[in-house]
Design a protein around this motif. Structure first.
Motif, PDB file in Angstrom:
ATOM      1  N   VAL A  11      70.236  24.622  84.519  1.00  0.00           N
ATOM      2  CA  VAL A  11      70.524  23.868  83.294  1.00  0.00           C
ATOM      3  C   VAL A  11      70.660  22.371  83.593  1.00  0.00           C
ATOM      4  O   VAL A  11      70.254  21.542  82.770  1.00  0.00           O
ATOM      5  N   ARG A  12      71.202  22.017  84.740  1.00  0.00           N
ATOM      6  CA  ARG A  12      71.343  20.598  85.092  1.00  0.00           C
ATOM      7  C   ARG A  12      69.966  19.939  85.216  1.00  0.00           C
ATOM      8  O   ARG A  12      69.723  18.868  84.657  1.00  0.00           O
ATOM      9  N   VAL A  64      61.836  12.615  73.234  1.00  0.00           N
ATOM     10  CA  VAL A  64      63.190  13.177  73.271  1.00  0.00           C
ATOM     11  C   VAL A  64      64.227  12.068  73.154  1.00  0.00           C
ATOM     12  O   VAL A  64      64.122  11.034  73.814  1.00  0.00           O
ATOM     13  N   THR A  65      65.244  12.321  72.324  1.00  0.00           N
ATOM     14  CA  THR A  65      66.357  11.384  72.220  1.00  0.00           C
ATOM     15  C   THR A  65      67.662  11.974  72.761  1.00  0.00           C
ATOM     16  O   THR A  65      68.567  11.232  73.109  1.00  0.00           O
ATOM     17  N   ASP A  66      67.765  13.311  72.832  1.00  0.00           N
ATOM     18  CA  ASP A  66      68.993  13.941  73.332  1.00  0.00           C
ATOM     19  C   ASP A  66      68.691  15.374  73.743  1.00  0.00           C
ATOM     20  O   ASP A  66      68.044  16.110  72.995  1.00  0.00           O
ATOM     21  N   VAL A  67      69.145  15.759  74.927  1.00  0.00           N
ATOM     22  CA  VAL A  67      68.996  17.132  75.424  1.00  0.00           C
ATOM     23  C   VAL A  67      70.372  17.622  75.850  1.00  0.00           C
ATOM     24  O   VAL A  67      71.059  16.949  76.619  1.00  0.00           O
ATOM     25  N   ARG A  68      70.744  18.806  75.363  1.00  0.00           N
ATOM     26  CA  ARG A  68      72.025  19.402  75.751  1.00  0.00           C
ATOM     27  C   ARG A  68      71.824  20.867  76.108  1.00  0.00           C
ATOM     28  O   ARG A  68      71.085  21.578  75.427  1.00  0.00           O
ATOM     29  N   PHE A  69      72.487  21.282  77.160  1.00  0.00           N
ATOM     30  CA  PHE A  69      72.543  22.687  77.545  1.00  0.00           C
ATOM     31  C   PHE A  69      74.005  23.076  77.656  1.00  0.00           C
ATOM     32  O   PHE A  69      74.826  22.290  78.136  1.00  0.00           O
ATOM     33  N   SER A  70      74.315  24.285  77.240  1.00  0.00           N
ATOM     34  CA  SER A  70      75.663  24.805  77.443  1.00  0.00           C
ATOM     35  C   SER A  70      75.832  25.169  78.914  1.00  0.00           C
ATOM     36  O   SER A  70      74.855  25.271  79.664  1.00  0.00           O
ATOM     37  N   ALA A  71      77.078  25.385  79.295  1.00  0.00           N
ATOM     38  CA  ALA A  71      77.313  25.979  80.611  1.00  0.00           C
ATOM     39  C   ALA A  71      76.685  27.373  80.587  1.00  0.00           C
ATOM     40  O   ALA A  71      76.774  28.078  79.577  1.00  0.00           O
ATOM     41  N   ALA A  82      71.740  30.488  78.718  1.00  0.00           N
ATOM     42  CA  ALA A  82      72.314  29.214  78.282  1.00  0.00           C
ATOM     43  C   ALA A  82      71.695  28.825  76.946  1.00  0.00           C
ATOM     44  O   ALA A  82      70.533  29.139  76.667  1.00  0.00           O
ATOM     45  N   GLU A  83      72.497  28.157  76.146  1.00  0.00           N
ATOM     46  CA  GLU A  83      72.017  27.653  74.874  1.00  0.00           C
ATOM     47  C   GLU A  83      71.554  26.210  75.080  1.00  0.00           C
ATOM     48  O   GLU A  83      72.081  25.489  75.928  1.00  0.00           O
ATOM     49  N   PHE A 132      78.262  28.841  72.303  1.00  0.00           N
ATOM     50  CA  PHE A 132      78.506  28.112  73.536  1.00  0.00           C
ATOM     51  C   PHE A 132      78.923  26.666  73.322  1.00  0.00           C
ATOM     52  O   PHE A 132      79.611  26.098  74.136  1.00  0.00           O
ATOM     53  N   PHE A 133      78.487  26.038  72.248  1.00  0.00           N
ATOM     54  CA  PHE A 133      78.808  24.635  72.031  1.00  0.00           C
ATOM     55  C   PHE A 133      80.060  24.442  71.178  1.00  0.00           C
ATOM     56  O   PHE A 133      80.542  23.351  71.049  1.00  0.00           O
TER      57      PHE A 133
END
Length: 134
Positions: A11-12, A64-71, A82-83, A132-133
């Motif tokens: 995910v990182r 892309v302007t923002d990318v997020r992954f949950s733990a 992971a979400e 998850f978020f």
């Protein structure tokens, strides 16, 4: 490599590499003979070559302007989930992609099988009811 360590690395790297469309960094997460399913009814992408072609195609029209992954949530047998959420502009229009990735890792910590479930909507939105978020 322990599954938790592999999943956290996964995910990182995806978070950073998706934002920069760094296909080479993403492919380093996968075994040579990996199988990736990008949608439930699409044919799978087999091996790094097919996966790389798919990723380049996917990123072509996206800014892309923002990318997020949950733990990641880690289960038995080398599996993690992971979400993710991505805010982007596709062909100049704002879009939000939200989904989950399921990954099975080998002993070396490489993804041997992955499956995505995702949906896109117009605009930049925050889905409600995320597990998850929060």
């Amino acid at each position: 490599m322990e599954t938790r360590e592999a999943a956290e690395r996964f995910v990182r790297v995806w978070r950073r590499a998706w934002a920069g469309h760094d296909v080479d960094a993403l492919l380093e997460l996968y075994a040579e003979d990996c199988v990736h399913r990008s949608m439930p009814f699409r044919a799978p992408h087999r091996g790094r070559g097919e996966l790389g072609a798919y990723l380049r195609w996917s990123f072509a029209a996206e800014r892309v302007t923002d990318v997020r992954f949950s733990a990641p949530v880690v289960g038995a047998d080398g599996v993690a989930v992971a979400e993710f959420r991505v805010l982007s502009e596709e062909d100049g229009a704002p879009a939000t992609l939200a989904g989950c990735v399921f990954v099975r890792f080998d002993a070396a910590g490489l993804a041997v099988e992955s499956r995505d479930y995702w949906h896109t909507v117009e605009g930049h939105l925050e889905p409600e009811g995320s597990l998850f978020f929060g």
